[in-house]
Design a protein around this motif. Structure first.
Motif, PDB file in Angstrom:
ATOM      1  N   MET A 117      47.649  40.205  45.438  1.00  0.00           N
ATOM      2  CA  MET A 117      48.910  40.187  46.183  1.00  0.00           C
ATOM      3  C   MET A 117      48.692  39.455  47.500  1.00  0.00           C
ATOM      4  N   ASP A 118      49.792  39.082  48.124  1.00  0.00           N
ATOM      5  CA  ASP A 118      49.773  38.428  49.425  1.00  0.00           C
ATOM      6  C   ASP A 118      48.814  37.237  49.371  1.00  0.00           C
ATOM      7  N   ASP A 119      47.963  37.058  50.382  1.00  0.00           N
ATOM      8  CA  ASP A 119      47.039  35.922  50.378  1.00  0.00           C
ATOM      9  C   ASP A 119      45.943  36.054  49.324  1.00  0.00           C
ATOM     10  N   GLY A 120      45.817  37.221  48.724  1.00  0.00           N
ATOM     11  CA  GLY A 120      44.844  37.414  47.650  1.00  0.00           C
ATOM     12  C   GLY A 120      45.099  36.503  46.465  1.00  0.00           C
ATOM     13  N   VAL A 121      46.351  36.058  46.270  1.00  0.00           N
ATOM     14  CA  VAL A 121      46.641  35.160  45.142  1.00  0.00           C
ATOM     15  C   VAL A 121      45.933  33.822  45.286  1.00  0.00           C
ATOM     16  N   PHE A 122      45.528  33.466  46.505  1.00  0.00           N
ATOM     17  CA  PHE A 122      44.778  32.219  46.691  1.00  0.00           C
ATOM     18  C   PHE A 122      43.443  32.240  45.948  1.00  0.00           C
ATOM     19  N   GLN A 123      42.930  33.434  45.625  1.00  0.00           N
ATOM     20  CA  GLN A 123      41.690  33.520  44.847  1.00  0.00           C
ATOM     21  C   GLN A 123      41.864  32.939  43.450  1.00  0.00           C
ATOM     22  N   LEU A 124      43.103  32.895  42.980  1.00  0.00           N
ATOM     23  CA  LEU A 124      43.400  32.406  41.633  1.00  0.00           C
ATOM     24  C   LEU A 124      43.660  30.899  41.596  1.00  0.00           C
ATOM     25  N   ALA A 125      43.758  30.284  42.758  1.00  0.00           N
ATOM     26  CA  ALA A 125      44.040  28.849  42.814  1.00  0.00           C
ATOM     27  C   ALA A 125      42.852  28.047  42.278  1.00  0.00           C
ATOM     28  N   PRO A 126      43.131  27.009  41.493  1.00  0.00           N
ATOM     29  CA  PRO A 126      42.034  26.186  40.965  1.00  0.00           C
ATOM     30  C   PRO A 126      41.443  25.289  42.057  1.00  0.00           C
ATOM     31  N   HIS A 127      40.270  24.786  41.785  1.00  0.00           N
ATOM     32  CA  HIS A 127      39.607  23.786  42.636  1.00  0.00           C
ATOM     33  C   HIS A 127      39.385  24.270  44.070  1.00  0.00           C
ATOM     34  N   MET A 153      36.361  62.754  31.349  1.00  0.00           N
ATOM     35  CA  MET A 153      37.184  61.584  31.196  1.00  0.00           C
ATOM     36  C   MET A 153      37.244  60.817  32.512  1.00  0.00           C
ATOM     37  N   SER A 154      37.044  59.522  32.451  1.00  0.00           N
ATOM     38  CA  SER A 154      37.048  58.685  33.642  1.00  0.00           C
ATOM     39  C   SER A 154      38.454  58.517  34.186  1.00  0.00           C
ATOM     40  N   LYS A 155      38.557  58.535  35.490  1.00  0.00           N
ATOM     41  CA  LYS A 155      39.833  58.240  36.124  1.00  0.00           C
ATOM     42  C   LYS A 155      39.980  56.729  36.221  1.00  0.00           C
ATOM     43  N   SER A 156      41.200  56.262  36.052  1.00  0.00           N
ATOM     44  CA  SER A 156      41.441  54.827  36.120  1.00  0.00           C
ATOM     45  C   SER A 156      41.610  54.394  37.575  1.00  0.00           C
ATOM     46  N   LEU A 157      41.265  53.131  37.836  1.00  0.00           N
ATOM     47  CA  LEU A 157      41.317  52.578  39.192  1.00  0.00           C
ATOM     48  C   LEU A 157      42.021  51.233  39.156  1.00  0.00           C
ATOM     49  N   LEU A 158      42.981  51.063  40.050  1.00  0.00           N
ATOM     50  CA  LEU A 158      43.606  49.769  40.280  1.00  0.00           C
ATOM     51  C   LEU A 158      43.153  49.287  41.635  1.00  0.00           C
ATOM     52  N   LEU A 159      42.552  48.120  41.687  1.00  0.00           N
ATOM     53  CA  LEU A 159      42.139  47.534  42.948  1.00  0.00           C
ATOM     54  C   LEU A 159      43.129  46.433  43.289  1.00  0.00           C
ATOM     55  N   ILE A 160      43.705  46.487  44.480  1.00  0.00           N
ATOM     56  CA  ILE A 160      44.644  45.474  44.953  1.00  0.00           C
ATOM     57  C   ILE A 160      43.921  44.610  45.966  1.00  0.00           C
ATOM     58  N   SER A 161      43.784  43.326  45.636  1.00  0.00           N
ATOM     59  CA  SER A 161      43.094  42.379  46.500  1.00  0.00           C
ATOM     60  C   SER A 161      44.140  41.555  47.251  1.00  0.00           C
ATOM     61  N   ARG A 162      44.146  41.663  48.580  1.00  0.00           N
ATOM     62  CA  ARG A 162      45.166  41.011  49.410  1.00  0.00           C
ATOM     63  C   ARG A 162      44.604  39.924  50.321  1.00  0.00           C
ATOM     64  N   GLN A 163      43.308  39.666  50.262  1.00  0.00           N
ATOM     65  CA  GLN A 163      42.708  38.713  51.198  1.00  0.00           C
ATOM     66  C   GLN A 163      42.386  37.389  50.517  1.00  0.00           C
ATOM     67  N   ALA A 164      42.625  36.325  51.246  1.00  0.00           N
ATOM     68  CA  ALA A 164      42.274  34.987  50.759  1.00  0.00           C
ATOM     69  C   ALA A 164      40.762  34.886  50.629  1.00  0.00           C
ATOM     70  N   PRO A 165      40.278  34.026  49.742  1.00  0.00           N
ATOM     71  CA  PRO A 165      38.837  33.938  49.524  1.00  0.00           C
ATOM     72  C   PRO A 165      38.058  33.449  50.743  1.00  0.00           C
ATOM     73  N   TRP A 166      38.714  32.788  51.670  1.00  0.00           N
ATOM     74  CA  TRP A 166      38.030  32.223  52.829  1.00  0.00           C
ATOM     75  C   TRP A 166      38.237  33.048  54.105  1.00  0.00           C
ATOM     76  N   SER A 167      38.907  34.206  54.005  1.00  0.00           N
ATOM     77  CA  SER A 167      39.235  34.980  55.207  1.00  0.00           C
ATOM     78  C   SER A 167      38.171  36.002  55.590  1.00  0.00           C
ATOM     79  N   GLY A 168      37.093  36.054  54.854  1.00  0.00           N
ATOM     80  CA  GLY A 168      36.044  37.023  55.149  1.00  0.00           C
ATOM     81  C   GLY A 168      35.515  37.634  53.870  1.00  0.00           C
ATOM     82  N   PRO A 169      34.752  38.712  53.984  1.00  0.00           N
ATOM     83  CA  PRO A 169      34.096  39.285  52.806  1.00  0.00           C
ATOM     84  C   PRO A 169      34.999  40.132  51.906  1.00  0.00           C
ATOM     85  N   GLY A 170      36.218  40.429  52.304  1.00  0.00           N
ATOM     86  CA  GLY A 170      37.079  41.338  51.543  1.00  0.00           C
ATOM     87  C   GLY A 170      37.331  40.909  50.113  1.00  0.00           C
TER      88      GLY A 170
END
Length: 116
Positions: free
Chosen positions: A41-51, A1-18
């Motif tokens: 979370m944190d600046d990671g929410v900027f990845q969801l911003a349109p345009h 049985m596969s273990k589940s994984l939650l990935l938390i993305s905290r980096q803005a899309p323009w702050s580097g490769p994270g």
């Protein structure tokens, strides 16, 4: 049985490769039917911003990767409500907004949690 994984993305899309690396991990996990979730979370929410204007900051546009999440079986996509409010962003249709208490409950649901 596969273990589940939650990935938390905290980096803005323009702050580097994270931000890109987080999406790559989630897409790869989804492609192999790993039970996986993604929380912005944190600046990671900027990845969801349109345009996003990725070329202006010499970065790769991540919007296509975000749109592909469902195609790879990644249906559990969340965003921290507090982070969205702090940054003046409206809750996106592509991610379910969660309070701090709901985030704690979400983290407890997964076998493994990774933060980038």
């Amino acid at each position: 049985m596969s273990k589940s994984l939650l990935l938390i993305s905290r980096q803005a899309p323009w702050s580097g490769p994270g931000a890109r690396e987080a999406l790559d991990i989630v897409l790869a996990g989804g492609a192999f039917d790993l039970p996986i979730g993604l929380l912005f979370m944190d600046d990671g929410v900027f990845q969801l911003a349109p345009h996003q204007h990725a070329r202006a900051v010499q970065q790769k546009d991540l919007s296509a990767n975000l749109q592909a999440l469902g195609l790879f079986g990644v249906d559990e996509v969340f965003a921290c409500s507090h982070s969205l409010t702090e940054r003046g962003l409206a809750p996106p249709a592509s991610a379910q907004p969660l309070s701090s208490d709901e985030i704690s409950t979400l983290i407890d649901r997964y076998d493994q949690v990774m933060t980038l």
